[in-house]
Scaffold this motif. Structure first.
Motif, short mmCIF file in Angstrom:
data_model
loop_
_atom_site.label_atom_id
_atom_site.label_comp_id
_atom_site.label_asym_id
_atom_site.label_seq_id
_atom_site.Cartn_x
_atom_site.Cartn_y
_atom_site.Cartn_z
N TYR A 15 55.06 56.14 33.80
CA TYR A 15 54.00 57.08 34.18
C TYR A 15 53.71 57.01 35.67
O TYR A 15 53.57 58.04 36.35
CB TYR A 15 52.74 56.76 33.38
CG TYR A 15 51.51 57.54 33.78
CD1 TYR A 15 51.41 58.90 33.54
CD2 TYR A 15 50.44 56.90 34.41
CE1 TYR A 15 50.27 59.61 33.90
CE2 TYR A 15 49.30 57.61 34.78
CZ TYR A 15 49.22 58.96 34.52
OH TYR A 15 48.10 59.65 34.89
N SER A 48 42.34 65.14 36.08
CA SER A 48 43.78 65.35 35.98
C SER A 48 44.19 66.78 36.30
O SER A 48 45.32 67.02 36.73
CB SER A 48 44.27 64.95 34.59
OG SER A 48 43.62 65.70 33.59
N THR A 49 43.30 67.75 36.09
CA THR A 49 43.61 69.15 36.42
C THR A 49 43.86 69.30 37.92
O THR A 49 44.68 70.13 38.34
CB THR A 49 42.45 70.07 36.01
OG1 THR A 49 42.23 69.93 34.60
CG2 THR A 49 42.75 71.53 36.32
N ILE A 100 54.10 60.20 38.44
CA ILE A 100 53.02 60.79 39.24
C ILE A 100 53.04 60.30 40.69
O ILE A 100 52.06 60.45 41.42
CB ILE A 100 51.64 60.48 38.62
CG1 ILE A 100 51.41 58.98 38.57
CG2 ILE A 100 51.52 61.11 37.24
CD1 ILE A 100 50.00 58.59 38.16
N SER A 103 44.40 66.46 40.11
CA SER A 103 45.27 65.41 40.65
C SER A 103 45.94 64.67 39.50
O SER A 103 45.27 64.02 38.71
CB SER A 103 44.45 64.43 41.49
OG SER A 103 45.22 63.29 41.82
N ARG A 104 47.24 64.75 39.45
CA ARG A 104 47.96 64.04 38.37
C ARG A 104 47.79 62.54 38.47
O ARG A 104 47.85 61.83 37.48
CB ARG A 104 49.45 64.38 38.44
CG ARG A 104 49.79 65.82 38.13
CD ARG A 104 51.25 66.00 37.80
NE ARG A 104 52.13 65.30 38.74
CZ ARG A 104 53.40 65.00 38.48
NH1 ARG A 104 53.93 65.34 37.32
NH2 ARG A 104 54.15 64.37 39.37
#
Length: 332
Positions: free
Chosen positions: A314, A99-100, A318, A102-103
């Motif tokens: 969500y 996640s850091t 994203i 790529s969301r």
């Protein structure tokens, strides 16, 4: 005559001096893998299959070094190492740890994304996750060369629960990706992000009451000792990408790169087939041995209905709304 002899001697000497360089150039390439688990875990067996296939398709020796039992840290660190092009060349990593970079990455392993194993397999066969994989490779410099996983995740808890009301307020460890906290909050639980290797002690010391995992993880980490009630929520089916460092890949011969990508895809299929077939067997074996008590959950439909608005929001947040809709529209 003397000149020809001299030149011949120089040429021979030059050939001898160059010989070590030739030997070095032909020395097998070494690639480093990492795992939190021991060699018997399905992830490790999947990576062993990957190694065998790479050698088979490359047709030349390759040295593989596996760093097992968290000797190089946890999956989050493996992904960071691969992104930086150092220490770890390949590993199986939960998308939550991407996640850091790529969301959208944690979305492919989000809870309540798949209806059942048949739906899950169809999504993978249709390559609906490719846009996410492309983004991870572009931004994190880590290639998702295959998809392992297939474990059905349930809740292991120090207390049983059969319905939504009994889950309310349950202090449960979840993965770090925001979607996990949001969906479990929507159900009424009290999710907490705790490092995977700290879950056992956290339950033992009553910091939390529960965690969630597939059977292989529950068995390997002995979570059944502190959370003997397996609440059969079946809230997720795992996708565990087999990852390879792009920086490492670019340093390798083209033929080896092709072998790695081909082997990764096939090893991922092997991992999915192996874990999905073994998952239920492991749960039954743990229950038969008296280590786990299977607790039927009677309100899965209600739980799913509670989280779907969260999932839709969500996906929109994203920019994965199109993938979300395509997955939901795919019939199993």
């Amino acid at each position: 005559m003397e000149r020809r002899a001299f030149l011949g001697a120089v040429g021979a000497a030059t050939g001898l001096l160059a010989a070590p360089a030739v030997v070095r150039a032909q020395a097998p390439i070494t690639l480093n893998g990492a795992s939190q688990f021991n060699p018997e875990h399905v992830f490790n067996r999947t990576m062993t299959k990957f190694q065998e296939l790479v050698v088979q398709y490359y047709g030349r020796p390759v040295n593989f070094v596996m760093h097992n039992n968290s000797s190089l840290g946890l999956e989050k660190q493996y992904f960071e190492y691969m992104s930086a092009g150092r220490a770890v060349d390949f590993a199986i990593v939960s998308p939550a740890h991407m996640s850091t970079f790529s969301r959208a990455a944690p979305y492919i392993d989000a809870p309540f994304l798949f209806r059942d194993l048949a739906h899950w397999n169809k999504v993978l066969d249709a390559d609906l996750l490719k846009p996410v994989a492309d983004e991870v490779e572009r931004r994190a410099r880590v290639a998702l060369i295959g998809y392992a996983g297939g474990g059905v995740r349930n809740i292991f808890s120090s207390r049983p629960a059969t319905n939504m009301a009994q889950l309310r307020g349950l202090r449960i460890r979840v993965q770090g990706a925001p979607i996990w906290s949001r969906t479990f909050q929507a159900i009424g639980m009290a999710p907490q992000v705790i490092a995977y290797n700290e879950v056992y002690n956290a339950i033992q010391n009553n910091v939390i009451e529960a965690g969630e995992n597939e059977a292989a993880g529950v068995e390997q980490m002995r979570f059944y000792e502190v959370g003997p009630n397996l609440i059969l929520t079946q809230h997720a089916i795992t996708i565990r990408p087999l990852c390879f460092s792009v920086q490492t890949m670019q340093r390798l011969p083209r033929e080896l790169q092709e072998a790695i990508r081909r082997a990764g895809k096939e090893a991922g299929t092997f991992g999915r087939q192996t874990e999905s077939s073994e998952d239920g067997q492991k749960v039954d074996a743990l229950a038969s041995a008296g280590r786990l008590k299977k607790v039927e959950f009677t309100e899965r439909a209600q739980m799913n209905a509670a989280v779907q608005p969260v999932m839709a929001a969500y996906a929109k947040e994203i920019d994965a709304e199109q993938i979300h809709n395509r997955i939901n529209a795919l019939t199993s």
